[in-house]
Motif scaffolding. Structure first.
Motif, PDB file in Angstrom:
ATOM      1  N   LEU A   5     -11.450  -1.364 -12.658  1.00 54.09           N
ATOM      2  CA  LEU A   5     -10.228  -1.385 -11.839  1.00 54.09           C
ATOM      3  C   LEU A   5      -9.446  -0.072 -11.926  1.00 54.09           C
ATOM      4  N   ASP A   7      -9.660   2.829 -10.454  1.00 47.01           N
ATOM      5  CA  ASP A   7      -9.273   3.420  -9.170  1.00 47.01           C
ATOM      6  C   ASP A   7      -8.108   2.648  -8.550  1.00 47.01           C
ATOM      7  N   GLU A   8      -8.166   1.315  -8.598  1.00 46.01           N
ATOM      8  CA  GLU A   8      -7.113   0.484  -8.022  1.00 46.01           C
ATOM      9  C   GLU A   8      -5.792   0.656  -8.783  1.00 46.01           C
ATOM     10  N   LYS A  11      -4.274   4.017  -7.813  1.00 46.31           N
ATOM     11  CA  LYS A  11      -3.667   3.924  -6.475  1.00 46.31           C
ATOM     12  C   LYS A  11      -2.356   3.146  -6.521  1.00 46.31           C
ATOM     13  N   THR A  12      -2.309   2.088  -7.329  1.00 42.02           N
ATOM     14  CA  THR A  12      -1.094   1.291  -7.454  1.00 42.02           C
ATOM     15  C   THR A  12       0.027   2.097  -8.095  1.00 42.02           C
ATOM     16  N   VAL A  63      -0.295  -3.500  -2.403  1.00 41.00           N
ATOM     17  CA  VAL A  63      -1.033  -3.695  -3.653  1.00 41.00           C
ATOM     18  C   VAL A  63      -2.151  -4.720  -3.446  1.00 41.00           C
ATOM     19  N   ILE A  66      -4.903  -2.937  -1.794  1.00 36.00           N
ATOM     20  CA  ILE A  66      -5.580  -2.024  -2.727  1.00 36.00           C
ATOM     21  C   ILE A  66      -6.568  -2.788  -3.616  1.00 36.00           C
ATOM     22  N   PHE A  67      -6.198  -3.975  -4.053  1.00 36.58           N
ATOM     23  CA  PHE A  67      -7.053  -4.745  -4.949  1.00 36.58           C
ATOM     24  C   PHE A  67      -8.093  -5.587  -4.220  1.00 36.58           C
ATOM     25  N   GLY A  68      -8.279  -5.309  -2.931  1.00 38.96           N
ATOM     26  CA  GLY A  68      -9.412  -5.893  -2.234  1.00 38.96           C
ATOM     27  C   GLY A  68      -9.127  -7.023  -1.270  1.00 38.96           C
TER      28      GLY A  68
END
Length: 175
Positions: A5, A7-8, A11-12, A63, A66-68
């Protein structure tokens, strides 16, 4: 543990920094607009809280993405949530109407605390000094000392006149 996680999370964090900057700029702008318009600090704080709440919702949306979460999932989630909220809030639409009117009054109401106004209501006209403008209602002190709370949504629907002090004195000379 959180390697997959990474990368996520990065980005967050970047998104959080951007949103904090936007929130700061927004709060400063609201404060400047409020002070320029001679709006009291309580109303400025209220509008700041509304804007912060809106930014938090937008942040959570980003968010989730971002997390899918897919756009379809987010659309389904938000449409379901808003449908439930809409049904629940329909019963209390006057509260929403007053809050919305309070926001509109923050940006465009030409009168401020301390002004003497006359509300042209055919059933019960009122004249008094504005003591406070809150999220739901305006507090108006009548000449006899009574305090009247007048709903924000109604104040935007009625004609309102600013009673000039000079005009009051001049008007008194004619009697």
């Amino acid at each position: 543990m959180f390697e997959h996680l990474q990368d996520e999370i990065l980005k967050t964090i970047v998104l959080l920094i951007i949103f904090l900057i936007i929130r700061s700029i927004l709060k400063i702008s609201i404060k400047k607009i409020g002070q320029k318009s001679s709006i009291n600090d309580a109303r400025i704080g209220l509008i700041s809280r509304y804007s912060t709440f809106t930014l938090i919702l937008i942040f959570l949306l980003f968010v989730s993405y971002i997390f899918g979460a897919t756009l379809e999932n987010l659309t389904l989630l938000f449409s379901s949530v808003f449908a439930v909220i809409g049904i629940g809030l329909f019963a209390i639409w006057s509260i929403l109407s007053n809050i919305t009117s309070g926001i509109i009054m923050f940006f465009s109401f030409p009168y401020k605390v301390g002004d003497k106004i006359k509300i042209h209501d055919k059933d019960s006209p009122l004249e008094g000094i504005i003591e406070d403008i809150r999220a739901f209602q305006l507090h108006l002190r009548l000449d006899n000392g009574d305090l009247v709370t007048y709903p924000n949504n109604l104040i935007l629907q009625k004609a309102v006149t600013l009673v000039q002090k000079d005009a009051i004195e001049d008007f008194g000379d004619f009697h």
